[in-house]
Design an enzyme around this catalytic site. Structure first.
Site, short mmCIF file in Angstrom:
data_model
loop_
_atom_site.label_atom_id
_atom_site.label_comp_id
_atom_site.label_asym_id
_atom_site.label_seq_id
_atom_site.Cartn_x
_atom_site.Cartn_y
_atom_site.Cartn_z
N ASP A 414 1.01 -1.24 0.36
CA ASP A 414 0.41 -0.15 -0.06
C ASP A 414 0.75 1.35 -0.12
O ASP A 414 1.57 1.05 0.78
CB ASP A 414 -0.78 0.04 1.09
CG ASP A 414 -1.80 1.37 1.52
OD1 ASP A 414 -2.45 1.64 -0.21
OD2 ASP A 414 -1.40 1.83 2.02
N ASP A 613 -6.85 -1.38 5.19
CA ASP A 613 -5.79 -2.20 4.18
C ASP A 613 -6.61 -3.81 4.72
O ASP A 613 -6.44 -5.01 4.25
CB ASP A 613 -4.93 -2.57 4.44
CG ASP A 613 -3.99 -0.39 3.62
OD1 ASP A 613 -4.60 -1.27 2.35
OD2 ASP A 613 -3.51 -0.29 4.30
#
Length: 714
Positions: A414, A613
């Site tokens: 990410d 996430d």
């Protein structure tokens, strides 16, 4: 029991009685044999997810099929966390009995076996270890035997009972005793089960923390009245008032007002999003600096937060159970050992004509084939490997993680807060020498993250910020203030143009150059003319480029996933040396991107720290969470890095691979010792004393090999 309703497409069940990966495989196989049933059983969560055709069997039939294999099922209840804690406490209690008694038995029989009092004391100490601490293994072995199957419980029960019962017989015949072997084996294996139990319940904890993010109350506007009601009572169409600093109660559409909304808890992105009338807002996000009137559009289970909760649960539940290596061979190894022992006993009874002549070599076969080393192979390596990992700030959830890590060929990072700092920093100032000084003065009253970056940047450069007066903010566009008698405008180019400021061509070119590098640009103007531009960016973390390089050395492809536009994403990716960029990815789409990579045949590790996430971390073959991130990301992950250091990603994969390799080596030596000695025992060339020595040697080799992991360095 009632039949599964015909319109029901999915059913979640709790599976009772599973003790290892092979148990999950047997339950899954039994369910999948039923017509119209597609089942996936997850050993880690103790659950089965069933997809049912229109014509599916009644629940009773499903339960009978599972019970025939020695297990049980029930309709799922949300008690996973409590059940995990109860299981952990139960194993801890047994460990507190087995460890001291096993150690005392070992000391007695090593130094005082020839003395009568020591022999009987060892018997008294080993008995509660065998039948209390070891009871779950004995019970599990009995259930498996009834179902005509074998697993790790069978190996443990068979080996420890053989040593214990032989020792009881030898107690009266002044033969050598093996109470210490059975007691210490059980103590070590109970320790492994206790550590395993501690990792359970993570899915429920992740979901619980997600649900806690939402607002608890809402300000409901009815006419000229304002009511504070529980957020669960809010209905679609109601008008809600959200003050600065408050969480938005539910998904909705802005009716009035302007404000910056911090969506990082859902999107992971650091820059607040400006919201005005007509814009959509998500529940649980934070309203920063303006009052909003919001019409509720989605409430309860339909909100974005609730959808993320479901994605976390589904992604964790969809993981296929990974069978442990020991359990893969147990179904073959145990029956073969039992058959060899039986044949040995019969052959020697015929040859010697005495029960003792038959018992000793048969017991030698069982003892030399004792699963002590087999039982230690995995937990010993896991205990040392995870312990070393904890010293290095790397938390690994267990054996399944280790097995998956060796096959990783793509690591997906990410961007915000993982590859980058997660906060805006002033990067560039172009134009008049007073640009930063006056811009910082103008922004000094603002709480916007970009404004904070400018003020901080000025302080870091040693500039004294003059006082500003007549401060006015145009939400989402810029600010106006008077500094040293001069009216200063700071904000977007469109804001300056609205205020009639002249924009020089050369300054436009500089702004375009900075924007092409993925930076956020804003302008400063005074005396009716734009005098400079400033650029802020969420820069790379220290060590990010080196971490990507080390992953390449391990033969791993590196990708980056972000909700940012492609220009910004490409700029960061080029700095870091990333191979593949996944840009403009919305939070709900992150899971789909991971699935798309998996569909290409990739084995994917995901590295992240944001709330959004969590589902992607759970969906990935290996989830790695940055410990400075959110609890939900950490709970949904397989590996947690307690330091905000990307070198830990490389170290985590290397340590996981090294630990799993150690497990494979341990299993090889464990079987090598046992299998090589079985023929000797069967032919009477190995009495139980030598068999016990071989067993001890295999245990020593396993432990010594595992202890080498203590020398692992990042």
């Amino acid at each position: 029991m009632a039949k599964v309703e015909e319109q029901e497409k999915e059913l979640r069940l709790d599976v009772l009685g599973m003790t290892c990966g092979s148990c999950a495989a047997r339950v899954e196989k039994a369910l999948n044999r039923q017509p119209g049933v597609e089942a996936s059983v997850n050993f880690a969560t103790g659950e089965a997810l069933l997809r049912l055709a229109v014509e599916s069997p009644p629940f009773d039939s499903l339960r009978q099929a599972v019970q025939a294999k020695g297990y049980d099922i029930r309709v799922h209840v949300d008690e996973a966390e409590e059940a995990a804690r109860a299981e952990e406490r139960a194993w801890l209690t047994r460990l507190l009995v087995a460890a001291p008694l096993g150690l005392a038995t070992l000391v007695l029989l090593v130094f005082r076996m020839d003395e009568e009092w020591a022999r009987w004391t060892a018997f008294a100490l080993a008995t509660p270890v065998q039948f209390y601490a070891g009871w779950p293994f004995l019970r599990g072995a009995a259930v498996r035997a009834k179902a005509r199957t074998a697993n790790m419980d069978t190996l443990i029960a068979l080996g420890t009972l053989a040593a214990y019962l032989y020792s009881v017989w030898a107690l009266f015949g002044q033969e050598d005793l093996y109470f210490d072997s059975s007691a210490v084996i059980i103590a070590f294996i109970v320790l492994g089960r206790f550590l395993e139990a501690r990792a359970k319940g993570s899915a429920s904890q992740a979901v619980k923390r997600l649900l806690e993010l939402g607002a608890k109350e809402a300000r409901v506007v009815r006419g000229d009245k304002e009511l504070r009601l529980p957020v669960d009572a809010v209905k679609p169409g109601w008008v809600l008032k959200v003050l600065p600093g408050e969480k938005i109660p539910t998904d909705g559409r802005v009716l009035e007002g302007e404000s910056a909304v911090d969506e990082s808890m859902l999107t992971g992105e650091s820059v607040p999003v400006e919201k005005t009338a007509g814009d959509d807002v998500a529940g649980a996000t934070m309203n920063l600096d303006g009052m909003l009137l919001v019409e509720a559009t989605r409430v309860g289970s339909d909100t974005a937060l609730a959808q993320i909760v479901r994605m976390v649960a589904e992604a964790q539940g969809s993981k296929a159970p990974i069978q442990r290596l020991a359990d893969r061979v147990a179904g073959i190894f145990v029956p073969i050992v039992m058959a060899i022992a039986a044949v040995t006993a019969v052959a020697w009874f015929v040859a010697s004509g005495t029960a003792r002549g038959a018992l000793v070599p048969a017991v030698a076969v069982l003892i030399v084939a004792c699963p002590c080393a087999l039982g230690l192979a995995t937990p010993a390596a896991i205990v040392v490997g995870t312990g070393r990992g904890a010293q290095l700030g790397i938390l690994i959830r267990g054996g399944e993680v280790l097995e998956r890590s060796r096959r990783i060929d793509v690591v997906v990072f990410d961007k915000t807060g993982t590859l980058t700092e997660g906060r805006m920093r002033l990067e560039d100032v172009v134009g008049d020498e007073r640009t930063l000084e006056l811009a910082a003065a103008g922004e000094a009253w603002s709480e916007h993250p970009i404004a904070r970056a400018v003020v901080t940047g000025a302080a870091e450069r040693g500039l004294a910020t003059p006082a500003a007066t007549d401060f006015r903010s145009a939400v989402g566009r810029g600010v106006r203030a008077r500094v040293d008698g001069v009216e200063v405008l700071v904000g977007r180019r469109a804001f300056l143009e609205e205020e009639g400021a002249e924009i020089p061509g050369w300054l436009r070119d500089e702004a375009a150059r900075l924007e092409s590098a993925g930076k956020t640009v804003f302008w400063a103007a005074w005396d009716g003319k734009a005098r400079g531009v400033l650029a802020v960016a969420d820069g790379l973390k220290r060590g990010a480029r080196e971490a990507v390089h080390e992953l390449h050395r391990l033969g791993v492809e590196v990708a980056m996933i972000t909700g940012d536009n492609r220009a910004t994403a490409e700029a960061i990716a080029n700095q870091a040396g990333v191979d593949r960029v996944l840009a403009d990815v919305h939070p709900a789409e992150k899971v789909e991107e991971i699935r798309r990579l998996q569909a290409e045949g990739k084995v994917v590790a995901m590295v992240g720290d944001g709330i959004n996430d969590g589902p992607a971390l759970a969906q990935a073959d290996l989830g790695i969470a940055i410990g400075t991130g959110t609890d939900v990301a950490i709970e949904a992950s397989d590996i947690t890095l307690m330091r905000d250091d990307l070198a830990g990603v490389v170290a985590a994969i290397r340590l996981s691979r090294r630990t799993f390799k150690t497990i494979e080596e341990n299993l090889f030596w464990a079987f090598g010792y046992n299998v090589a000695a079985i023929p000797l025992a069967a032919f009477g060339l190995l009495n139980p004393i030598i068999a016990g020595a071989a067993m001890a040697m295999s245990s020593v080799s396993v432990l010594t090999n595992s202890l080498r992991l203590r020398r692992f360095e990042r």
